[in-house]
Structure formats: structure tokens, C-alpha cells
Enzyme design. Structure first.
Site, PDB file in Angstrom:
ATOM      1  N   HIS A  67       5.873   5.159-122.660  1.00 42.53           N
ATOM      2  CA  HIS A  67       7.560   5.936-122.353  1.00 42.53           C
ATOM      3  C   HIS A  67       7.992   6.904-121.533  1.00 42.53           C
ATOM      4  CE1 HIS A  67      11.599   6.784-124.452  1.00 42.53           C
ATOM      5  NE2 HIS A  67      11.134   5.619-125.013  1.00 42.53           N
ATOM      6  N   ARG A  96      19.052   8.957-122.907  1.00 40.50           N
ATOM      7  CA  ARG A  96      19.579   9.125-121.350  1.00 40.50           C
ATOM      8  C   ARG A  96      20.462   8.037-121.385  1.00 40.50           C
ATOM      9  NH1 ARG A  96      15.087   6.427-119.122  1.00 40.50           N
ATOM     10  NH2 ARG A  96      13.713   6.828-121.387  1.00 40.50           N
TER      11      ARG A  96
END
Lengths: 257, 585
Positions: B242, B258
Site C-alpha cells: 500500500h 487520495r
């Protein structure tokens, strides 16, 4: 106590400040050996970096005493496993840093719950019984599939759904420590969570049958330790006030009584 | 606890997949029992943050979405490594799963923008998706799903045995009829006898040093299957990293940051992702972003800290209200663990191991029968149902747990009814004896090696060789080191021998299995001479569809005592390989 970014990533140089030596005392007891009395085992740990109580316990278990029992799963305060008494107050080991504490640190298991051994207590069994007591699931005739919900109401439900069932509220609660049948803040919170959920059809008077008694809402002495110790900052004060108001109303005006 | 416990259907693991399967089986009238390492709500499922993909298409940015769009995104994300028939079934089922969870009490965030769709389930943007498709409850989606799932489990009165670790499967020839389970309260082994068994024990993140995974993600369910010498694991080399784990503790910061408009910054506070990915920007798939980040640091743009180099995640511009509403768990985590408030400070991030695409190979029905074991099912992260191929999209894991869990529960119920398998007591007694003997030997042995030391060596080896970037030299070295470690692990003894259950015993019992899994990862990565999704070989940087449209399979060779690798073809007829739209050219 809030630590600044600069303190974490640019700590003072080692040669300028001597590391603290932490004196950690951990309660050791195995209920399967009732002849041996509980005792406080002493360890010393050098505080050479920013370190949590959970890190301390992991290091002790991996390197010194593999029989030390404590619970930990997520490391990030979302699973609720590692609650314990830290210098006399309930808290999560993973998010309590030694820098917030004096150099003498005493660790005890949570009271109220059944002791499994050392710092490990059986929250699983207690909480499962609480789900059954509060029927902790949506009660709906469910004939229509209605996906429309008000976002503010869903946000309010989420706010109360954030409980991680760590048990800190019960451990800090005066009533719970005197009466093991008290539903505790966690149980009342669960009732409130379904009470405000527009998808749940239970009425005030039905809830009165579950929590309108001394082992429920009216056992609460409003000391609000639950509010203070909740690691998720769930608004227990408002929640309990709302529930008490509703239950008093149901007690006075409820049709079933 | 009784020494023998019967049920029709035994579920190992009480995360989302396990409990969903249990509920399905109970609804069909079976007697179901669940064993789990920890109380269900402590499961790693509850740590999922960002959301669950389902193509409702209600949000403004989700218009014209469909399960076919979801399917195409999933296949692109997998770098054409997934099983397309299964991915199609999965995408078609996700919407109903979200609706069902709403009925079970999940407080899905609703649309609230006066668009005419107010009150319907909202979706946020996630990496590698053409539409906004990820349904969410703020950033505690996994937690809310787990609450609803376990509430429903309690509603049906399904017995859950917590603090129980399965240590072996009871096999009757090639059929699984239960498991030997270590009761961690007493330290005693117990026989759980059943007509069919489901494994839903999650991933193997704890094989790595730097991981976002919980301390219980040891891959034990996979070891159980491998240990039979009959069952098959798949795509073990497919390990996801990740992009945004915190420094230094590797706590997960959701991709939703994000998705909601946050971006990555380098040492000069420059937003670098659009330089590399002009179309997907910060929201390329996780494998791509992780590689871009590490290369950008290698090019000299990393931020120095006492804990090594990192980059920044910036969500300040999203504003306090948005963060407090939709990213509140991330904010709380940053304040508690890093001492920073992301409303006005940057979050230090670096890629860390996050998800295991590999797992117990099953067919589209979550069944292991075609892969060596009858009466065995697997679902969730522990399975390789194979909708993720070589890179999972964010939001597809939560969706997989509930969709696959339901299918596994139903198919297992059908299988039990159709076959009504006999239960053999002698097999259970034999296996219990074997495991008791194994425990006794470890308890009695002294002067052997310490399992904590072996575990930490293994984590180091794997982190150095099988990380984001891999190459032949490092993998060969790791293979040799792991083989050494495997030999050592057979000589494990306990450091302290108390009369009661000590946490050291289960550690010692699982260490050999964990090294087997590490061997699978390294062998698979060494043999796969191409780069696909999260598996990136510096010496073979391109995807090779001519040679490698294949799924790696692993089975334990009883002669060598090591896993051996073989392959099956991946069917790409529904959506032939092409460009992903992001990533290296």
C-alpha cells in the site's frame, strides 16, 4: 498530551539528553493456578525512542518472557483488544506512549471482565452476552427495501457505531465495579445506536423493557468515567442523557405499564 | 470446552467472509460453528477503512457506471492476472451485497448535495477506477461492516468459539471432515468435527517486517491446507504494497485520502505523481503508485527522517469539515500515533505490505474440490478465488469478503445436502493424537531454537527479497536462507515451560507453516520471469502475455518437505490483455 511533528522526526540528539530508564511493573496471575498469588513483576526498559506500552509488552514477550499474556491485534486503536489499566486508568496500550507517563509504569488487567491471565481479560464472552441482552441487531419487518436515508441521521448512527468494544468504559465505571450485572456504558451505547437508527423499529416502550431498570439506564450514576476514558471519544455524556430522558418518558407515559 | 465438538459446517475465522458464510449456512438450516483466534470484531476486517466497490452509479461522478465497468477496472487492475468468469460474477453481485448490508445496519454515507439523488448511497473515488464507485461509512467502513455482520451472527445465535486456533485439518483420504483446534485459554487441542469446512483466516502480512496488517495475520489457514500435502495455494508471489502507510509504525492511511483529492508530495513539496502518471495522477493502481514513490525517493526526492526516507501525503486542502466527516479515523490515528493533525500538517508515508492476493485456490464456487480437497471451502483474503490477479483494487477486498462469503456458505450448504458425507471418528482421533504428540514433543524438548528469533529472521529475509522490487540474485539468496531456516524450525523448543497456556506454544506450532508460505512466495517470484501487477522483476520489467498468462500453484511435496510450483492457464477470453491506462510503458 499532544506531541509535535518536530519532536518525533527530529528528536533531541542522544548525547544531549540521557534516556530515561522506565520501571515497568506488570501484574502476573494465572487463574488456573489459584494457589499462587498475583504479584507485580518488575522490568526495566530503556526509553531509547518513542515507544508505546504495546511496543514495550511485545519486546518483553519476544525477548524476555514468552509466557506474558496480553491481547493485541491491530496496533492502531481500531480493534479494541489491548485495553488495560495503565497507572490505574483504563486505556489502550497501542496508543499510550511512555513519553506521556512518568518513569514508573504499573500495568494491571481491566477489572469487571473475567481474567484469562496476566493482562488478558475475556471481553469476547461478555460482549456476546451483551449483544443478546440488547438484541444488538436491526429489528425491522423488512418488507420494503428502502435505500433512501438522511445522511445526517446515518452520520449520527456511525458516531455511535464507532465503539470498538475495548471495555475501557466498563473498567472505569463505579456502578460496573460494584455490580457485575450492570449493562455498562457499552450496553447503553448499543441501545442508543439502534434507538436512533431510522431502520430499527423498536419503540421507546420496548426499549424500556430492556434498559428501564437498575441494571440498565437507571443504574448509571452519571460519574461519566465512560465519557472520559473512551479512546474513540464517543459522546457518552450526551448519549446517556438522551437515553435517560427517553426512558423516564417511557416509564411515565409508556402504554405497556 | 468439550474435547469433541460437532457441527454440519465448521467456519475457521470470524472476519467478514467467515461470518457471512456462517450466516448463509444457518439460514439454509445447517448447524454451524465458528472458531476464531480473537473475538469476531477484533478481526482484521474491521481495520479496512476506505470502502467497498459496488456500481450503483448514484453519485454525480458515477453516472453510467455498471457492473461491466467495474469488471473491466478489476481486470485492468489485476494486470490480466485474475479469473475473468469469477470477477464477472463478483462485480454482478456487489450491488446486492451493499443493499443487504444496509438492511443489516451499516450506516452507509448518503449523497447530500441536492443533486436529486440525496439520500441514496454515496460513492467516492478510488485508485484504478473509471468511475466513483466506492461506497463507504466515513473511513471506518470495515469496522461498520464487521459490526453489522457480527450483530447478524448474534441474531442467528451462531456459536462463536473465540481464542481458538486451528492447527490442522482432519482428513479422510482427500476429504476434509473438520479441524484440530488449540483452545488458547487452556492450551489443549480439541476436535471440531464437521461435514464441511470453510477457511476464512485472512492474509499473510505478518510474514513481512513492514506491514499494515494486524498481528494475527499469520496466514495460518493457508498453512493448514498446504500441510495436508493435497490442497493447493495459488499466486503466492502476488503481494500488494500500500502506498500510504505511516512512518514508522506502518499504520494504514486509506486510499480514500487520495480518492477525496489528497496527493503525494516530495521533499520539495512538489506534487510528483502527475509527472509520471498524467492521466491517473495520484490515483493509479497501488502497485504503480508504490513503485513510483520508491523510485522517486531513489532519485533523491525523499524526505529524510530518523526512521529512514519517506514522502508526504497532503490532505490539508480538503478542509477541516471534510476531514472531520469523511476521514475522521485517519485524523484520529494521525493525532494519536504521530502527534500531527492532518488538517494543517503533512502525513509521513512510505509503501508497506498490505494485502495477500495469493491464497487457497478455489473454483468459482469457493470450493477446493478441483484443487485436491473435497468438503473444503475458502473465502476472503485467505482464498485465491482470484478476482484480484496480481493487483487488487482498493475497495474490492471488503466487497470480496461479503460476496464470496455468501457464495461459499450457499455452495457448502448445497454440497453437504447433496453428498451428506459420513463423519469418520477414527480420522479425527488419529489427527488429534498426531497433534497432541506434536505439542507434547515441543513442550518436552529443551535447548532447541527460539521461534521468535526464527520468525524475525524470516520477516527480514522476505522483506529484503520479495518487496516492491525483486530480482533473481536476491530471490535466490532468500531461497537458500529460507531453506536453512526451515531446517532450523523443525528444532523449535519453548524458552519457558509453564503449566498453563503460554503464548509461546501457538507461535512455535505455526512457525514451520509460515516458513512454508515464505518459500512459496520466494519460489513463485523467482520462477515468474516477468513483471505483472504487484510482482515486479527488475531483471524482467515487462509483462509477458505469451509465456505468463498463468496462475502459479503450490503444493507441499511430502518427499522434499518443501512446496513445489506448477501452473494453470488464465482464461482471458472475456477481456483480452491490453494497456492498463497507467503504469510503466
Amino acid at each position: 498530551m499532544k506531541m509535535l511533528m518536530s519532536q518525533i522526526f527530529h528528536p533531541v540528539k542522544e548525547d544531549m539528553v540521557k534516556n530515561r530508564i522506565l520501571k515497568i511493573e506488570i501484574m502476573r496471575f494465572n487463574p488456573d493456578e489459584p494457589d499462587r498469588m498475583p504479584f507485580m513483576q518488575k522490568y526495566t526498559v530503556e526509553e531509547d525512542k518513542r515507544i508505546s506500552i504495546l511496543n514495550v509488552l511485545q519486546n518483553l514477550r519476544d525477548n524476555e518472557d514468552p509466557t506474558l499474556r496480553f491481547d493485541a491485534v491491530c496496533r492502531s486503536a481500531v480493534c479494541g483488544s489491548c485495553a488495560m489499566m495503565i497507572n490505574g486508568r483504563p486505556g489502550l496500550a497501542c496508543r499510550t506512549y511512555t513519553s506521556e507517563l512518568p518513569s514508573g509504569i504499573k500495568l494491571h488487567p481491566l477489572p469487571f471482565f473475567k481474567l484469562i491471565g496476566d493482562l488478558s481479560v475475556d471481553t469476547g464472552t461478555w460482549f456476546r452476552a451483551m449483544y443478546e441482552r440488547t438484541e444488538s441487531w436491526i429489528h425491522s419487518s423488512g418488507s420494503t427495501e428502502n435505500l433512501y436515508q438522511d445522511n445526517e441521521k446515518m452520520k449520527a448512527v456511525y458516531d455511535l457505531d464507532r465503539c470498538i468494544e475495548c471495555g475501557c468504559c466498563a473498567a472505569g465505571c463505579a456502578t460496573a465495579n460494584m455490580s457485575d450485572t450492570f449493562i455498562t456504558a457499552a450496553g447503553l451505547l448499543r441501545a442508543a445506536r439502534f434507538f436512533i437508527d431510522p431502520r430499527d423499529e423498536r419503540t421507546e416502550s420496548q426499549w424500556y423493557d430492556v434498559i428501564g431498570n437498575d441494571e440498565g439506564m437507571f443504574g448509571c450514576s452519571s460519574y461519566l468515567a465512560c465519557n472520559d476514558y473512551c479512546p474513540k471519544n464517543i459522546p457518552m455524556q450526551n448519549t446517556l442523557a438522551m437515553l435517560r430522558r427517553k426512558m423516564i418518558k417511557a416509564g411515565i407515559f409508556g402504554k405497556s405499564r | 470446552m468439550d474435547s469433541i465438538i460437532y457441527s454440519d459446517f465448521l467456519v475457521i475465522g470470524a472476519g467478514l467472509a467467515g461470518e457471512r458464510a456462517a450466516i448463509e449456512a444457518v439460514q439454509s438450516g445447517l448447524d454451524v460453528k465458528i472458531v476464531t483466534l480473537v473475538p469476531p470484531r477484533r478481526s482484521h476486517s474491521s481495520a479496512a477503512q476506505g470502502g467497498m466497490q459496488a456500481a450503483f452509479g448514484y453519485s454525480e461522478m458515477s453516472k453510467d457506471d455498471s457492473s461491466f465497468e467495474h469488471f473491466k477496472d478489476t481486470v485492468r487492475g489485476s494486470d490480466w492476472g485474475c479469473d475473468q468468469k469469477t470477477a464477472g460474477l463478483f462485480c454482478d453481485s456487489a450491488v446486492d451485497a451493499v443493499k443487504e448490508l444496509d438492511g443489516w445496519g451499516v450506516p452507509w454515507t448518503r449523497i447530500n448535495d441536492k443533486s436529486g439523488n440525496d439520500g441514496l448511497i454515496a460513492a467516492r473515488n478510488f485508485g484504478g477506477t473509471a468511475k466513483w464507485r466506492t461506497c463507504y461509512c466515513a473511513d471506518g467502513t470495515g469496522h461498520s461492516l464487521m459490526m453489522a455482520m457480527d450483530n447478524t451472527t448474534a441474531k442467528y445465535g451462531i456459536p462463536v468459539f473465540d481464542r481458538c486456533e486451528a492447527v490442522s485439518l482432519i482428513m479422510n483420504e482427500d476429504r476434509c471432515t473438520g479441524a484440530i483446534v488449540l483452545d488458547l485459554r487452556s492450551g489443549k487441542p480439541v476436535s471440531f468435527i464437521a461435514k464441511a469446512v470453510l477457511i476464512a483466516t485472512g492474509g499473510y502480512g505478518q510474514l513481512f517486517e513492514k506491514t499494515t496488517n494486524a498481528l494475527i495475520c499469520n496466514g495460518t489457514g493457508l498453512s493448514l491446507v498446504l500441510n495436508t500435502g493435497k490442497g493447493v495455494l495459488a499466486n503466492m508471489e502476488a503481494v500488494q504494497f500500500h502506498p500510504t502507510a505511516t512512518v514508522p509504525d506502518c499504520l494504514l492511511i486509506t486510499e480514500g485520502c487520495r480518492g477525496d483529492g489528497g496527493f503525494l508530495l516530495d521533499v520539495n513539496f512538489h506534487r510528483f505523481m502527475p509527472d509520471y502518471e498524467p492521466e491517473a495522477e495520484d490515483l493509479a493502481s497501488r502497485d504503480v503508485v508504490a513503485r513510483r514513490m520508491i523510485r522517486h525517493i531513489a532519485d533523491g526526492f525523499g524526505v529524510k527522517s530518523n526512521y529512514g526516507m519517506h514522502l508526504w501525503l497532503d490532505i490539508r486542502h480538503l478542509g477541516k469539515k471534510h476531514i472531520a466527516d469523511n476521514l475522521r479515523e485517519v485524523r484520529e490515528m494521525c493525532i494519536n500515533f504521530l502527534g500531527i493533525d492532518p488538517v494543517n500538517e503533512l502525513i509521513p508515508v512510505y509503501p508497506a505490505q498490505h494485502y495477500s492476493m495469493g491464497g487457497i485456490r478455489t473454483d468459482i464456487n469457493c470450493c477446493c474440490e478441483d484443487y485436491g480437497i473435497k468438503g473444503l471451502f475458502a473465502a476472503g483474503e485467505s482464498a485465491c478465488w482470484d478476482i484480484h490477479g496480481f493487483n487488487r483494487l482498493g475497495g474490492n477486498s471488503l466487497a470480496e469478503t461479503v460476496v464470496a462469503g455468501k457464495i461459499a456458505g450457499r455452495k457448502a450448504s448445497d454440497w453437504i445436502r447433496l453428498n451428506n458425507p459420513e463423519i469418520s471418528m477414527s480420522c479425527a482421533e488419529h489427527e488429534l493424537k498426531c497433534q497432541s504428540e506434536r505439542i507434547r514433543k515441543i513442550m518436552e524438548k529443551s535447548g532447541g531454537v527460539n521461534c521468535f528469533e526464527i520468525k524475525s529472521s524470516m520477516k527480514k529475509i522476505l522483506t529484503e527479497s520479495a518487496g516492491v522490487f525483486r530480482n533473481k540474485r536476491d530471490l535466490e539468496k532468500a531461497l537458500a536462507e529460507l531453506k536453512e531456516l526451515l531446517k532450523k524450525s523443525e528444532n523449535v523448543s519453548l524458552k519457558m515451560k509453564p503449566a498453563y497456556s503460554s503464548p509461546e506454544l501457538p507461535e512455535a506450532l505455526r512457525i514451520t507453516g509460515m516458513i512454508h508460505l515464505a518459500l512459496c512466495i520466494v519460489k513463485g517470484a523467482l520462477l515468474r520471469e516477468e513483471s505483472r501487477g504487484a510482482h515486479y522483476r527488475e531483471d524482467f520489467p515487462n509483462r509477458n502475455d505469451e509465456l505468463w498468462l498463468k496462475r502459479s500453484l503450490f503444493r507441499l511435496n511430502s518427499d522434499s518437505g518443501e512446496p513445489e510450483v506448477f501452473y494453470e492457464n488464465v482464461d482471458v477470453s472475456d477481456f483480452p490483455p491490453g494497456k492498463r491506462g497507467y503504469g510503466e510503458k
